[in-house]
Design an enzyme around this catalytic site. Sequence first.
Site, short mmCIF file in Angstrom:
data_model
loop_
_atom_site.label_atom_id
_atom_site.label_comp_id
_atom_site.label_asym_id
_atom_site.label_seq_id
_atom_site.Cartn_x
_atom_site.Cartn_y
_atom_site.Cartn_z
N LYS A 77 -64.36 102.78 30.28
CA LYS A 77 -63.05 103.37 30.56
C LYS A 77 -63.16 104.87 30.83
O LYS A 77 -63.83 105.26 31.77
CB LYS A 77 -62.09 103.03 29.42
N ARG A 128 -84.86 95.42 26.36
CA ARG A 128 -83.77 94.89 25.53
C ARG A 128 -83.74 95.58 24.17
O ARG A 128 -82.71 95.67 23.51
CB ARG A 128 -83.92 93.38 25.36
N TYR A 139 -56.57 95.40 21.19
CA TYR A 139 -56.96 94.93 22.52
C TYR A 139 -57.07 93.39 22.47
O TYR A 139 -57.63 92.83 21.52
CB TYR A 139 -58.31 95.57 22.85
N ASP A 142 -61.61 101.41 16.89
CA ASP A 142 -61.79 101.38 18.35
C ASP A 142 -61.11 102.64 18.89
O ASP A 142 -59.89 102.77 18.84
CB ASP A 142 -61.15 100.10 18.90
C1 LIG Z 1 -61.58 97.74 27.60
C2 LIG Z 1 -61.44 97.82 26.14
C3 LIG Z 1 -62.34 97.19 25.28
C4 LIG Z 1 -63.49 96.36 25.78
O1 LIG Z 1 -64.37 97.10 26.55
P1 LIG Z 1 -65.24 96.45 27.75
O2 LIG Z 1 -66.13 97.57 28.14
O3 LIG Z 1 -64.27 96.02 28.79
O4 LIG Z 1 -65.96 95.28 27.16
C5 LIG Z 1 -62.14 97.32 23.91
N1 LIG Z 1 -61.11 98.02 23.41
C6 LIG Z 1 -60.22 98.64 24.21
C7 LIG Z 1 -59.11 99.40 23.60
C8 LIG Z 1 -60.34 98.55 25.59
O5 LIG Z 1 -59.45 99.16 26.37
#
Ligand SMILES: *Cc1c(COP(=O)(O)O)cnc(C)c1O
Length: 379
Positions: free
Chosen positions: A193, A42, A95, A168
């Site tokens: 993603k 962890r 998001y 982000d």
């Molecule tokens: C999917 C996504 C997240 C969150 O990511 P996870 O891996 O699903 O927790 C945050 N910001 C954007 C723009 C996303 O597409």
Amino acid sequence: MDTDPSIPLAPSLHPAAVYRIPDLDTLDAIYSGAVPGFIYARDGHPNAAELNAAVVAMEGAAWGTVTGSGMAALSAGLLGLLSAGDRVLASDKLYGRTTKLLKHEFARLGVTTTFVDVNDLDAVQQELSSGSYRVLMAETISNPLCRVADLPDLAAVAHAYGCRLFVDNTFATPLLCRPLDLGADLVMESLTKVIGGHSDLTLGWVGGNDPELTERVTGGVPTWGLAADPFDCWLALRGLPTLELRATTAHRNALAVADWLADRSEVSRVIYPGRPDHPDHALAARQFPTGFGTMLCFELADRDAVNRFLRAAGDAIPFAPSLGHATTTCSHPDTTSHRFEPAEAKRVAGITPGLVRLSVGCENRAKTLKGLAAGLDGV
Ligand SMILES: *Cc1c(COP(=O)(O)O)cnc(C)c1O
């Protein structure tokens, strides 16, 4: 010596939750950083360390940490930056889960968030000047309408008011844009993603350059329990050597698909920053010298038309409400990512029942177009 000189070419998987330490002096040396090593998964493990080093290099960061999801990375960044009583100024196009995190979870902890259109720099400046904000939160490319944030401008105005810019970068990826180079204080990626790229792992990453933030952000990860799974890190490492190949091909495919869709009579509107009719085209061309991303939207007449499109496209363009898969998938913002938002607000924002979001992949382009043609012929 019996040392084996051969080294596995592929990354090794280290699922161990705990490491055996030979003696107390070695334990002390690992804790102090005098010798490399791991103690408890962890707190850190080889697969997360290897993945982190690769993402740190791609982002041009000084430090970073891999987390169990993109949301965990956002949580780690915000928990590190914020204390009770602090204020956040956030994009009104974040998001959905990020908006929820700020509006519901951080609100309970005494952090208040105001939402603003980050494409309106005057509005951002006015808001920042009216209150003492700790963090400005924005996405490089927004979901689903692909609005592009002017990161150097946002960084300059945030810093003028003593505020940190947290970006982000999930839709852009460091291949398109490195927010830290453009003035951001903190950047995060959902590795789930495009960077993961195969829809088989859930991971995030957060990092920066400012040494003042290192311990506050990375130190909280094991304490809040946001750590990443070794196998997911191993899968992400497996995909990294093909990331640039996948992404650059997908960028080229996306531009071609956008132009192809614009010529179809079933399609009333195509939204892609690579097209001159996108409101942020000039900014995107300046800020993303290598392409315009893998995400685009197109609009059909209504919900029924979308249903007919999905059924006719079938396996060729799977309806799968995520993004960044190696091959092209589609989603429907009105009923997935923005499902719980008031209908009126969605219509004002341009998220209509006929809007389809495509995550363009790196497969043979003729195959993508054939799938889209089959879908549209069914409309
Ligand atoms: C999917 C996504 C997240 C969150 O990511 P996870 O891996 O699903 O927790 C945050 N910001 C954007 C723009 C996303 O597409």
